[in-house]
Design a protein around this motif. Structure first.
Motif, mmCIF file in Angstrom:
data_model
loop_
_atom_site.group_PDB
_atom_site.id
_atom_site.type_symbol
_atom_site.label_atom_id
_atom_site.label_comp_id
_atom_site.label_asym_id
_atom_site.label_seq_id
_atom_site.Cartn_x
_atom_site.Cartn_y
_atom_site.Cartn_z
ATOM 1 N N ARG A 233 0.833 -1.206 0.000
ATOM 2 C CA ARG A 233 0.000 0.000 0.000
ATOM 3 C C ARG A 233 0.865 1.252 0.000
ATOM 4 N NH1 ARG A 233 -1.545 3.395 3.775
ATOM 5 N NH2 ARG A 233 -0.647 2.153 5.454
ATOM 6 N N ILE A 234 1.912 1.258 0.832
ATOM 7 C CA ILE A 234 2.803 2.429 0.904
ATOM 8 C C ILE A 234 3.539 2.630 -0.422
ATOM 9 C CG2 ILE A 234 4.864 3.350 2.023
ATOM 10 C CD1 ILE A 234 3.907 1.943 4.592
ATOM 11 N N LYS A 235 4.039 1.535 -1.014
ATOM 12 C CA LYS A 235 4.726 1.633 -2.300
ATOM 13 C C LYS A 235 3.818 2.212 -3.370
ATOM 14 C CE LYS A 235 7.953 -2.204 -1.532
ATOM 15 N NZ LYS A 235 8.324 -3.586 -1.941
ATOM 16 N N THR A 236 2.566 1.750 -3.409
ATOM 17 C CA THR A 236 1.618 2.252 -4.414
ATOM 18 C C THR A 236 1.370 3.740 -4.226
ATOM 19 O OG1 THR A 236 0.521 0.087 -4.522
ATOM 20 C CG2 THR A 236 -0.716 1.989 -5.326
ATOM 21 N N ARG A 237 1.156 4.141 -2.952
ATOM 22 C CA ARG A 237 0.873 5.555 -2.693
ATOM 23 C C ARG A 237 2.084 6.429 -2.987
ATOM 24 N NH1 ARG A 237 1.501 8.806 1.693
ATOM 25 N NH2 ARG A 237 2.024 7.097 3.099
ATOM 26 N N VAL A 238 3.267 6.009 -2.530
ATOM 27 C CA VAL A 238 4.483 6.816 -2.731
ATOM 28 C C VAL A 238 4.842 6.901 -4.211
ATOM 29 C CG1 VAL A 238 6.965 6.900 -2.285
ATOM 30 C CG2 VAL A 238 5.386 6.364 -0.424
ATOM 31 N N ALA A 239 4.714 5.783 -4.931
ATOM 32 C CA ALA A 239 5.032 5.793 -6.363
ATOM 33 C C ALA A 239 4.094 6.726 -7.107
ATOM 34 C CB ALA A 239 4.925 4.379 -6.921
ATOM 35 N N SER A 240 2.812 6.664 -6.761
ATOM 36 C CA SER A 240 1.836 7.529 -7.414
ATOM 37 C C SER A 240 2.113 8.993 -7.108
ATOM 38 C CB SER A 240 0.429 7.145 -6.954
ATOM 39 O OG SER A 240 -0.532 7.988 -7.535
ATOM 40 N N THR A 241 2.404 9.304 -5.843
ATOM 41 C CA THR A 241 2.680 10.684 -5.449
ATOM 42 C C THR A 241 3.956 11.197 -6.124
ATOM 43 O OG1 THR A 241 1.638 10.286 -3.302
ATOM 44 C CG2 THR A 241 3.062 12.205 -3.476
ATOM 45 N N THR A 242 4.963 10.343 -6.216
ATOM 46 C CA THR A 242 6.227 10.750 -6.846
ATOM 47 C C THR A 242 6.024 11.092 -8.320
ATOM 48 O OG1 THR A 242 7.475 9.333 -5.327
ATOM 49 C CG2 THR A 242 8.583 10.016 -7.351
ATOM 50 N N ILE A 243 5.298 10.253 -9.033
ATOM 51 C CA ILE A 243 5.049 10.498 -10.458
ATOM 52 C C ILE A 243 4.241 11.780 -10.641
ATOM 53 C CG2 ILE A 243 3.850 9.612 -12.490
ATOM 54 C CD1 ILE A 243 4.546 6.794 -11.533
ATOM 55 N N MET A 244 3.242 11.999 -9.771
ATOM 56 C CA MET A 244 2.424 13.210 -9.878
ATOM 57 C C MET A 244 3.257 14.452 -9.568
ATOM 58 S SD MET A 244 -1.348 12.123 -8.412
ATOM 59 C CE MET A 244 -0.784 11.434 -6.868
ATOM 60 N N THR A 245 4.155 14.360 -8.594
ATOM 61 C CA THR A 245 5.024 15.497 -8.256
ATOM 62 C C THR A 245 5.989 15.798 -9.404
ATOM 63 O OG1 THR A 245 4.899 14.875 -5.922
ATOM 64 C CG2 THR A 245 6.668 16.371 -6.556
ATOM 65 N N TYR A 246 6.493 14.750 -10.039
ATOM 66 C CA TYR A 246 7.386 14.928 -11.189
ATOM 67 C C TYR A 246 6.650 15.668 -12.319
ATOM 68 C CZ TYR A 246 10.199 13.790 -15.283
ATOM 69 O OH TYR A 246 10.934 13.874 -16.446
ATOM 70 N N ALA A 247 5.417 15.276 -12.582
ATOM 71 C CA ALA A 247 4.632 15.954 -13.624
ATOM 72 C C ALA A 247 4.415 17.424 -13.271
ATOM 73 C CB ALA A 247 3.284 15.256 -13.787
ATOM 74 N N TYR A 248 4.227 17.695 -11.983
ATOM 75 C CA TYR A 248 4.019 19.083 -11.526
ATOM 76 C C TYR A 248 5.280 19.916 -11.780
ATOM 77 C CZ TYR A 248 4.370 22.810 -8.068
ATOM 78 O OH TYR A 248 4.607 24.002 -7.444
ATOM 79 N N PHE A 249 6.428 19.402 -11.372
ATOM 80 C CA PHE A 249 7.671 20.168 -11.549
ATOM 81 C C PHE A 249 8.026 20.312 -13.035
ATOM 82 C CE2 PHE A 249 8.593 19.174 -7.021
ATOM 83 C CZ PHE A 249 8.843 20.475 -6.603
ATOM 84 N N LEU A 250 7.696 19.324 -13.845
ATOM 85 C CA LEU A 250 7.933 19.435 -15.280
ATOM 86 C C LEU A 250 7.116 20.581 -15.863
ATOM 87 C CD1 LEU A 250 9.294 18.235 -17.799
ATOM 88 C CD2 LEU A 250 7.300 16.724 -18.051
ATOM 89 N N ALA A 251 5.836 20.674 -15.445
ATOM 90 C CA ALA A 251 4.984 21.771 -15.919
ATOM 91 C C ALA A 251 5.503 23.118 -15.436
ATOM 92 C CB ALA A 251 3.551 21.549 -15.427
ATOM 93 N N MET A 252 5.985 23.159 -14.187
ATOM 94 C CA MET A 252 6.507 24.411 -13.637
ATOM 95 C C MET A 252 7.765 24.857 -14.395
ATOM 96 S SD MET A 252 7.285 25.271 -9.644
ATOM 97 C CE MET A 252 7.328 26.984 -9.091
#
Length: 581
Positions: A233-252
């Motif tokens: 569960r933690i791996k799924t949540r952290v992996a998802s959050t990491t990918i979403m954060t990466y997309a955010y910084f790419l847009a920024m």
């Protein structure tokens, strides 16, 4: 919704705090442009710009203070709503467990129910503050913010929000995975609760057989499985959050690059670029919280489903819409062709066409080999289960048509294995009537022949009984159970092998003391010790759920059948000859 006002305040202040937060980038952008305007201007123009800059700074301070104030309110009320909902759910869940029939408790383990009543409710409790309120916060920040940015510069606004569709897609996938993992984890926690409940309940058996290592290994296997699921569960949540954060910084980064080129061209002011970047900075924390939001929805949907699986159950044993109170006159108990089976239609009959009638002042003895259906008769008379066929009446009233409360007020059973609460002896004896006088409690203890023992204790009736009565012997617990029942003076009194742990002489004395209260009651006695049934009016012998012999003690002995055979196995020939003389 019961706590609508609190919910409205929580959501309303969340909206206000979000709008105030969205004002910060605009104020910062204006402040940057004003600061740049100070360069190369006359003293007179600089003075007015400085004044405007001070006003902007003061306004920014006021907005920040107000945002903090409203954030405080929405955090408090959001948590309050969650806790109040959890409070109601706990009461509703506990109330449902009190009303669900024995057929439900026969199938579901206590440890599983404890897990649902604690961990699952906790999952639902957190949903309002970490799920609902946070969803409104993100909706306003992204929705209103998107409008403001797109209205200022369509291309840069779209670039600033380019990560949102990707984040939404990843959130949906993560939610499905997390929901499955949460369901598996909660079920595994139920197994852990069941193992611990069984171990602690039977701790003396575990110690007696030296099975501590075996029990620890069994618990460790379940705990390891739960840990593995938690890790997934933690791996799924952290992996998802990491990918979403990466997309955010790419847009920024894209906004900073394209916006910088626009500033060089002169088509965009530095203040406007600052506004775009400040807005994206505000979104940084909510984007990182999207993982928690998805996790909250996944957990709430899982725990809520498990919780409402119980709350939505209908009790198989309940009052009819217009059930009347049981009216006792002659105290006549009648079983008319009663048949019963546990489980579904394919299950074998536990009782088959049982017929008998007994009145006030009379006593009925029930004997038979283990599994013959003796205790089932007491369960049916108290309506813990409904008959499969036939009917049971008390003074001509079908017990299915009277209220359960009135029925169980008049029909009381002293069980073979009584349960004592972690409380004083006085509270245990007066459990059915907490307002009973001290004299009534003492008299009930005297009838049960437990008063002498209680008087030897340092705190007498105030002595605390350990969990499940572990500090007492089996016979002492049975005598307290007898006192707890006789103090209520029931109309129908059932002894379900309730003196099996009491020595013969003490049992004889108890029977003598019970003669007077039994004259005003209808009494049923189940016993493996046949000498306990010598004085009853009628005895029925059960075998495979059917009555195979019936009559008085003397009549059954004269038949020289199953009862006589059982009696001879318990009594030597000399005692039998003396009794016959």
């Amino acid at each position: 919704m019961k706590y609508r006002s609190y919910a409205v305040i929580a959501i309303g202040t969340t909206l206000i705090a979000s709008l105030l937060q969205l004002a910060v980038p605009q104020l910062l952008g204006a402040a940057v442009d004003d600061t740049l305007g100070l360069l190369g201007t006359s003293n007179e123009s600089a003075s007015s710009i400085r004044e405007s800059l001070v006003q902007t700074a003061l306004l920014l301070l006021v907005v920040s203070i107000l945002r903090g104030f409203f954030t405080l309110i929405h955090n408090y009320t959001g948590e309050a709503v969650g806790h109040m909902i959890a409070y109601d759910l706990r009461l509703a869940f506990y109330d449902k467990l009190q009303k669900l029939s024995f057929s439900f408790h026969d199938k579901v383990h206590t440890g599983e129910l404890i897990t649902r009543g604690m961990l699952d409710i906790e999952g639902v409790r957190m949903f309002f503050s970490t799920g609902v309120v946070r969803l409104f916060l993100l909706t306003i920040l992204i929705g209103v913010g998107a409008y403001l940015l797109l209205s200022k510069d369509l291309f840069l606004g779209a670039l600033s929000l380019s990560f949102v569709p990707f984040v939404a897609w990843r959130s949906a996938i993560a939610r499905l995975k997390l929901r499955r993992l949460w369901l598996a984890l909660q079920e595994r926690m139920g197994v852990i609760g069941r193992i611990m409940d069984e171990n602690l309940t039977g701790i003396r058996v575990v110690r007696a057989f030296g099975a501590e290592n075996y029990e620890l290994k069994k618990y460790k296997i379940a705990a390891d499985q739960a840990l593995e699921l938690a890790g997934q569960r933690i791996k799924t949540r952290v992996a998802s959050t990491t990918i979403m954060t990466y997309a955010y910084f790419l847009a920024m980064g894209m906004v900073l690059w394209i916006g910088g080129l626009r500033v060089q061209e002169g088509s965009l002011t530095i203040g406007s670029l600052t506004e775009f970047l400040a807005f994206m900075t505000i979104l940084q924390l909510p984007v990182r919280q999207l993982g928690l939001l998805v996790n909250s929805f996944a957990r709430a949907s899982t725990t809520g489903r498990r919780l409402f699986e119980v709350l939505d159950l209908d009790a198989t044993i309940s009052d009819l819409p217009h059930a009347k109170n049981l009216d006792i006159d002659k105290g006549s108990v009648c079983f008319e062709n009663v048949s019963f089976k546990y489980g579904g239609n394919d299950s074998p009959l536990t009782l088959n066409k049982i017929n008998f009638e007994i009145r006030r002042g009379q006593s009925l003895g029930i004997v038979g080999p283990p599994g013959s259906g003796k205790s089932t008769i007491t369960h049916l008379l108290s309506r813990f289960y409904d008959v499969s066929d036939g009917k049971i009446t008390i003074d001509g009233q079908d017990i299915r048509e009277v209220s359960l409360e009135s029925l169980r007020t008049h029909v009381l059973t002293v069980p073979q294995d009584p349960f004592l609460f972690t409380s004083s002896l006085e509270s245990n004896i007066a459990y059915g009537n907490p307002w009973a006088s001290n004299d009534s409690i003492s008299e009930a203890a005297r009838i049960a022949k437990i008063d002498t023992f209680i008087e030897t204790l340092p705190d007498r009736y105030g002595t605390l009984v350990g969990e499940r009565g572990v500090s007492l012997s089996g016979g002492q617990k049975q005598r307290i159970a007898i006192a707890r029942t006789t103090i209520l003076k029931p109309s129908i009194l059932i002894f379900d092998d309730s003196t099996s742990a009491i020595d013969a002489e003490t049992e004889r004395q108890i029977r003598e003391f019970l003669k007077t209260p039994m004259q005003s009651s209808t009494t049923i006695i189940i016993s493996h010790r046949l000498r306990s049934l010598i004085g009853v009016d009628e005895i029925i012998f059960l075998e495979n759920g059917a009555i195979v012999e019936r009559g008085s003690h003397k009549q059954l002995l004269s038949m020289n059948g199953k009862y006589a055979e059982l009696y001879k196995s318990q009594t030597n020939l000399f005692e039998e000859e003396n009794f016959e003389k």
